[in-house]
Write an enzyme that holds these catalytic residues in place. Sequence first.
Site, mmCIF file in Angstrom:
data_model
loop_
_atom_site.group_PDB
_atom_site.id
_atom_site.type_symbol
_atom_site.label_atom_id
_atom_site.label_comp_id
_atom_site.label_asym_id
_atom_site.label_seq_id
_atom_site.Cartn_x
_atom_site.Cartn_y
_atom_site.Cartn_z
ATOM 1 C CD GLN A 280 -12.597 -0.497 -2.343
ATOM 2 O OE1 GLN A 280 -11.995 -0.362 -1.296
ATOM 3 N NE2 GLN A 280 -13.866 -0.889 -2.388
ATOM 4 C CB CYS B 216 -13.943 2.686 -1.814
ATOM 5 S SG CYS B 216 -13.259 4.333 -2.017
ATOM 6 C CG HIS C 63 -7.746 0.817 -4.027
ATOM 7 N ND1 HIS C 63 -7.219 -0.353 -3.527
ATOM 8 C CD2 HIS C 63 -8.322 1.459 -2.965
ATOM 9 C CE1 HIS C 63 -7.455 -0.420 -2.231
ATOM 10 N NE2 HIS C 63 -8.113 0.659 -1.862
ATOM 11 C CG ASP D 59 -12.723 7.529 -2.822
ATOM 12 O OD1 ASP D 59 -12.859 7.521 -1.578
ATOM 13 O OD2 ASP D 59 -11.644 7.266 -3.385
ATOM 14 N NE ARG E 139 -10.646 -3.639 -0.179
ATOM 15 C CZ ARG E 139 -10.066 -2.577 0.401
ATOM 16 N NH1 ARG E 139 -10.804 -1.581 0.854
ATOM 17 N NH2 ARG E 139 -8.760 -2.508 0.518
ATOM 18 N NE ARG F 262 -3.728 1.969 2.786
ATOM 19 C CZ ARG F 262 -4.966 2.043 2.282
ATOM 20 N NH1 ARG F 262 -5.402 1.099 1.480
ATOM 21 N NH2 ARG F 262 -5.759 3.046 2.579
#
Length: 304
Positions: free
Chosen positions: A130, A260, A127, A221, A288, A100
């Site tokens: 996701q 998300c 991502h 988001d 997830r 990450r």
Amino acid sequence: MQHLLTGFEFSQDEYLSILETAAAMKKDPAAFADTLKGSACAIMFEKPSLRTRTTFEIALYRLGAHGVYLDLQSGDLGKRESIPDYARNLSRWTDCLIGRVFSQHTLEELAATGSVPVINALSDLYHPAQAMADYMTLKEHLGEIKGKSLAYLGDGNNVANSLLVAGAILGVNVTCFCPLGHGPEIQIFNRAQEIAKKNGCHLDVVADPSRIVGFDALYTDTWVSMGDNTPLEKVKQIFLPYQINDTLVAQSGAKVVLHCLPAHRGYEITDEVMDGPLSAVFDEAENRLHIHMALLAKLVHKRG
């Protein structure tokens, strides 16, 4: 050996297989308890995390593997030791590197110099895991995703890029509604658009929020990405027309609303929508875990 760096690496059949495996793991996680028994993965995070760290650690545990969390938020990666040396060392001990990171280049360098799979758990450009959890959630709520339409609202960030990539591969019509100058990465969009044409779906970027009509799902988001210290109030006037609220949901005709997380309630989404009957936000967060399990099972080779 296969990596997950951008989401472009997988075919439609592979995406569908991951979604199917994740659904099976969600239904009966105990059946997969020895899938990666004896394996270990390095979890390398330069950015804070709630969902990503928790779900990767639990995913590894449920598969019989071990996750070693490396807190790199102090900026050690590439400074105390070079990124290639991190990759070479960790490849001797672990079976996968989960990153990450601030820069996509970091993941590319880890993959180029290490000898184990690298999984993108978020970068500045993508991502991908996701997006897989997002489409898994839509499949649960809509029954089928091929040919469905998704409207993404707000900043054209890494999440928007990955929704376009995965949507193009899965045959979903994705439109990003973004203020002028805040759209998704053009090179990623163009590459995804070519794939979309082959799969019979359409991608678009639109500035006018009045055109958010006739969509199956809405997605948003935060308006300011992690690491950007711009106050939300400073960009509020730019993005407020793209807020997901009751009026916009009614206008859109959407059956599902996604985010998300983390959410700035009252900015990109209202409490009424996020806690309302069309919200699948927390289903999405749960998924997830199941997607991470499926990805690890696909990419990590079990130790003999």
